[in-house]
Design an enzyme around this catalytic site. Structure first.
Site, PDB file in Angstrom:
ATOM      1  CG  HIS A  94      -0.026  -0.043   2.360  1.00 44.64           C
ATOM      2  ND1 HIS A  94       0.213   1.191   2.940  1.00 44.64           N
ATOM      3  CD2 HIS A  94      -0.048  -1.035   3.505  1.00 44.64           C
ATOM      4  CE1 HIS A  94       0.861   1.024   4.182  1.00 44.64           C
ATOM      5  NE2 HIS A  94       0.915  -0.204   4.420  1.00 44.64           N
ATOM      6  CD  GLU A 120       2.259  -5.579   8.369  1.00 47.43           C
ATOM      7  OE1 GLU A 120       1.998  -6.524   8.561  1.00 47.43           O
ATOM      8  OE2 GLU A 120       2.514  -4.622   7.542  1.00 47.43           O
TER       9      GLU A 120
END
Length: 251
Positions: free
Chosen positions: A10, A87
């Protein structure tokens, strides 16, 4: 059967820039992160994606959206949100400075990469998630092949998860590394860095071989922001662990 996976980390968030641990917190891209995602989209503009998968956290999902919006051939279908691409969860450390985590790990005499904050995920838990995503992906690829597709797939995720996925693929599944260039697959990708894998399946649609052909490529980011393209932000426990490990290895 040949399959191409293109994995993008990202874009930058405010927490990346401030060295605050994000974990499962849903922190959006900042403006610089959107510019990075746009640049990644431009780098991939001639690629025809047949499918796209993203972490369900907005910083990864928006990155995938921006990349695909600037991809000329376009994508037939939406982006699949996957919890397994998140994550590493860092429990009570989420929203805290990365320095605090380093201090707590040191006080306990534990290497930072092995330290699991209260309420956080262990390394084994995140590796399991990464492996689960890959096995599910392989099943989807088999289905697409039966429908006549030899797919190219976009995957948008996070620095720590991408690193753990590559470690799993290299060390447990026999994935080979690039013949030239950076082979540090245990490092953390820069924001919007691109990693490309080629997979080969046999006639029974079982995985025959795979190779990382491009690792953490950030050429498209040059000149955007020196801070974000040259720094592996301490925004997750995995990133903190990686930086500390590199420091220790260099002593």
């Amino acid at each position: 059967m040949d399959v191409k996976l293109i994995i993008v980390r990202h874009g930058e968030t405010a927490y990346n820039r401030q060295h605050i641990i994000q974990g499962h917190l849903d922190v959006p891209l900042n403006e610089n992160g959107r510019i990075q995602a746009f640049s990644a989209g431009q780098a991939l503009k001639e690629v025809k994606f047949d499918a796209a998968y993203s972490s369900d956290l907005s910083r990864a999902y928006e990155t995938a959206e921006i990349v695909l919006n600037h991809n000329k051939p376009g994508l037939n279908g939406g982006i699949w949100k996957c919890y397994t691409l998140r994550e590493r969860g860092t429990g009570v450390m989420q929203g805290q400075s990365s320095n605090l985590l380093l201090e707590e790990a040191k006080e306990r005499g534990i290497p930072a990469y092995k330290y699991t904050p209260q309420g956080g995920e262990t390394l084994e838990m995140m590796t399991y998630r990464a492996a689960l995503f890959f096995e599910d992906l392989c099943e989807d690829i088999k289905l697409r092949w039966k429908l006549g597709q030899s797919p190219t797939i976009l995957i948008a995720s996070h620095g720590g998860l991408i690193k753990d996925l590559l470690v799993y693929l290299v060390e447990r599944k026999g994935c080979t590394l690039p013949k030239v260039g950076n082979t540090e697959y245990r490092a953390i990708s820069p924001n919007c860095g691109l990693t490309t894998l080629n997979l080969k399946l046999d006639t029974e649609l079982d995985l025959k071989s795979m190779q990382i052909v491009d690792l953490y490529n950030g050429k498209h980011l040059r000149g955007l922001d020196l801070m974000t393209t040259k720094n592996h932000h301490l925004s997750s426990l995995s990133a903190v662990s990686n930086v500390l490990r590199i420091r220790n290895d260099s002593l």
